[in-house]
Design an enzyme around this catalytic site. Structure first.
Site, PDB file in Angstrom:
ATOM      1  N   CYS A 479       0.954  -1.286   0.036  1.00 13.50           N
ATOM      2  CA  CYS A 479      -0.144  -0.049  -0.202  1.00 13.50           C
ATOM      3  C   CYS A 479       1.217   1.037  -0.186  1.00 13.50           C
ATOM      4  O   CYS A 479       0.021   2.220  -0.984  1.00 13.50           O
ATOM      5  CB  CYS A 479      -1.004   0.759   1.312  1.00 13.50           C
ATOM      6  SG  CYS A 479      -0.092  -0.307   2.638  1.00 13.50           S
ATOM      7  N   ASP A 603      -7.377   4.965  -1.064  1.00 11.78           N
ATOM      8  CA  ASP A 603      -7.381   3.519  -1.083  1.00 11.78           C
ATOM      9  C   ASP A 603      -6.516   3.314  -2.530  1.00 11.78           C
ATOM     10  O   ASP A 603      -7.001   2.811  -2.948  1.00 11.78           O
ATOM     11  CB  ASP A 603      -8.731   3.506  -0.065  1.00 11.78           C
ATOM     12  CG  ASP A 603      -8.193   2.191   0.852  1.00 11.78           C
ATOM     13  OD1 ASP A 603      -6.530   1.019   0.929  1.00 11.78           O
ATOM     14  OD2 ASP A 603      -8.830   1.682   1.845  1.00 11.78           O
ATOM     15  N   HIS A 605      -5.609   0.606  -1.280  1.00 14.50           N
ATOM     16  CA  HIS A 605      -5.572  -1.773  -1.036  1.00 14.50           C
ATOM     17  C   HIS A 605      -6.937  -1.780  -2.492  1.00 14.50           C
ATOM     18  O   HIS A 605      -7.320  -3.205  -1.730  1.00 14.50           O
ATOM     19  CB  HIS A 605      -6.305  -1.435   0.351  1.00 14.50           C
ATOM     20  CG  HIS A 605      -5.221  -0.870   1.264  1.00 14.50           C
ATOM     21  ND1 HIS A 605      -5.566  -0.151   1.782  1.00 14.50           N
ATOM     22  CD2 HIS A 605      -4.615  -1.754   1.353  1.00 14.50           C
ATOM     23  CE1 HIS A 605      -4.376   0.753   2.416  1.00 14.50           C
ATOM     24  NE2 HIS A 605      -3.946  -0.867   2.601  1.00 14.50           N
TER      25      HIS A 605
END
Length: 652
Positions: A479, A603, A605
């Site tokens: 990440c 994000d 992810h």
């Protein structure tokens, strides 16, 4: 002597006029294709006589402006600072006089043969510019203008690009001249003679010009026509050209005009501006052979040189763009725009090459730019043998920023900023293993839910990098790598660097090279944090970073004001590290009175495909409250956080 009708000045560049430097001279730029007294931009005068700061050095100014201002636009006046002991009309006459003198040097006009009415403006601190107009630049016929119309940016761009298009002509030429290396003056004379011969080829009957539509989509039909040089009357004055209108008698008699080639191009890239303008391509052809009057066998003759001889090769990389009304007939487009533009570029190249002809003379390359705030493109000649960061090139760009009124803390005139007419993919985002990367996904996010808050966002564009992208499995550990890739994409898209977005392995190699990690780190699945990201940004881009340390996720709301200042002043994405996960922060919404706040989180992810709707609707990019309506905290109170805040480089 009074003018027949009251005059109106139409200003398409209100910001540059109203914020004009009251201590300097600004040249007023317009187009012969616009209604009279329409000002499209201002360009600052940089060269003055040593003994008089109010009198330009016309020769140096014309040398700069000849290559900078594209054909189809020209100087129509000047704005000068008001002198306290001089009445406004006298200052206006000085503005008109210097504009007239510049035109005489720049366009070869004699004092009494100017065909354009000129505009003189007078600026003073705190006051709006006062305008005066003069019939044919006659200083005895100067009148004040009562009505000045300032156009909004959207209307101004529409005004320029709905009535006009761009014509691009690229070609190369090489001069090879045998000279005596011990006699510089004689060598320069021979070079200038050969150069003049090349100029005459573009002007003369030996040339022909292929005019084609620029294909911007596979569905476009290529249209082309050949304009022979024998049918052209080379002349730089375009004031007497009559546009093609619907009043032209019969369809069969209507000459082809620019609109025939660019009518469909704007449908593929909606919007106005130079990057979306209809563009026509012109290819010059030079006949280098001469038809013999009688048949003869080829003959080779040996002529030994009586003294030392050196072969000098001068390469011309010609690339010009011109602005033309869509109703302008093609013959005028070639003879009064393209050929004079080619001659201008040849002349500029000659003046730069001549002084160093016998040494390592520069190899010049033209680039076209339309930076923010400027309604029309400009052209710059760069010599990049030693790279864009070489001191001389930096000073050239800094001078151009000053002349065009551009900020001197960000790159706007680098090669990466240049307009590209021949690569249809230039209007799309980057790709990774054939898949296009999404840009600016936050634009589609709904509001934050903060009542009365002030929103501060990332400035410019970025690409969304996330798990599994490009077929690389980094789920569970990559990440921070993905956040770094997003940040580097921001610096690329803002043209601070041409370095490719690094892969995970290249990031690891960089950390090993600087000594932060052992060689065994390469190829591993080890996490990295904000500090490692700062090392990589410094090594690969030369970018420095500030790090904000939070002992707990509960401290995020009290940092909103500082984060808002970052987005307003720096505008770069922020990497949030620490805790257990890494995110990219794109903005904050903060109500200073109530303390209510939200954070725009990108994000990394996410593991799905490049689907903006899915990404936004599923919350992979969106506003997150520090504490939501159910009392749940997005940032963990028992974890520390490091926020990496990249600083925008101060550079041109």
């Amino acid at each position: 002597m009074s003018m027949e009708n009251p005059q109106i000045i139409r200003i398409l560049c209100p910001k540059s006029i109203k914020s004009s430097n009251s201590s300097s001279i600004q040249w007023l730029i317009s187009s012969p294709f616009f209604p009279k007294f329409t000002i499209i931009s201002t360009i600052q005068c940089l060269h003055f006589q040593p003994s008089d700061r109010f009198t330009p050095h016309f020769s140096q100014e014309s040398d700069d402006l000849r290559s900078l201002i594209i054909r189809g636009f020209h100087v129509v006046g000047a704005v000068v600072p008001a002198q306290n002991d001089v009445v406004l009309e006298s200052s206006a006459k000085h503005a008109i006089k210097v504009a007239r003198e510049l035109r005489k040097v720049l366009y070869g006009e004699e004092d009494n043969s100017a065909k354009f009415d000129l505009v003189g403006g007078v600026s003073s601190n705190g006051d709006e510019v006062r305008f005066f107009v003069s019939k044919f630049g006659d200083l005895n016929n100067v009148e004040g203008v009562e009505e000045v119309v300032y156009e909004e940016k959207e209307n101004a761009e529409k005004f320029v690009w709905e009535r006009g298009c761009l014509i691009n002509c690229r070609t190369g030429a090489r001069l090879c001249v045998y000279v005596n290396p011990n006699n510089e003056q004689d060598a320069i004379k021979k070079y200038l003679r050969a150069h003049e011969g090349l100029v005459n080829k573009f002007k003369g009957r030996q040339a022909a010009y292929i005019v084609e539509s620029l294909k911007t989509s596979p569905d476009d039909l290529t249209r082309s026509v050949v304009i022979p040089g024998s049918g052209l009357d080379f002349e730089t004055d375009i004031s007497d050209v009559k546009m093609l209108t619907d009043n032209t008698t019969e369809v069969g008699e209507r000459p082809l005009c620019c609109s025939y080639f660019c009518s469909g191009s704007k449908n593929h890239f909606p919007g106005v501006g130079a990057e979306n303008a209809g563009t026509i391509q012109v290819i010059p052809l030079l006949n280098k052979s001469v038809k013999s009057q009688q048949s003869a066998a080829p003959v080779a003759e040996y002529c030994p040189a009586k003294e030392a001889v050196k072969l000098v090769r001068v390469q011309y990389n010609l690339d010009v763009i011109c602005y033309a009304a869509k109703d302008l007939p093609l013959t005028y487009t070639i003879s009064k725009l393209i050929i004079p533009a080619l001659v201008d570029q040849l002349t500029t190249t000659k003046s730069i090459v001549s002084p160093s002809l016998l040494s390592q003379h520069p190899q010049l390359n033209p680039y076209h730019f339309c930076p923010p705030g400027l309604l029309h493109p400009v052209t710059a000649l760069y010599e990049l043998s030693y790279g864009e960061t070489e001191l001389k090139q930096v000073e050239i760009r800094r001078s151009l920023h000053l002349r065009l009124g551009l900020p001197c803390d960000r790159p706007l005139l680098r090669v990466a900023n240049a307009l590209c007419f021949f690569n249809s993919n230039s209007k799309t985002g980057s790709t990774r293993k054939g898949y296009p990367l999404l840009k600016d996904v936050h634009v589609s996010t709904p509001s934050s839910g903060v009542s009365g808050g002030l929103v501060s966002l990332v400035q410019g564009s970025y690409e969304y990098h996330h798990y599994l992208q490009g077929g690389f499995d980094d789920s569970g550990w990559g990440c921070a790598y993905r956040s770094l890739q997003t940040i580097i994409s921001w610096f690329r898209l803002q043209h601070y660097t041409t370095v490719d977005v690094p892969t995970h392995r290249e990031i690891q190699e960089a950390l090993v090279e600087i000594g932060d990690k052992d060689p065994s780190f390469i190829g591993s699945r080890e996490w990295i944090g904000a500090i490692e990201l700062s090392y990589v940004l410094d090594k690969l881009l030369g970018v420095t970073c500030k790090v904000m340390n939070l002992r707990s996720g509960a401290e995020f709301p009290e940092k909103c004001r500082e984060l808002a200042l970052h987005f307003e002043n720096q505008g770069t994405p922020i990497m949030i590290g620490g805790g257990v996960l890494a995110y990219t922060l794109l903005g904050v919404d903060y109500n200073d009175a109530t303390g209510d706040c939200a954070f725009l989180i990108l994000d990394p992810h996410y593991t799905g495909g490049e689907d903006v709707k899915k990404i936004v609707n599923s919350g992979w990019c969106g506003w997150k409250k520090a504490i939501d309506s159910k009392g749940k905290s997005f940032f963990l109170a028992d974890k520390f956080y490091n926020l990496l805040m990249p600083q925008r480089p101060n550079m041109v």
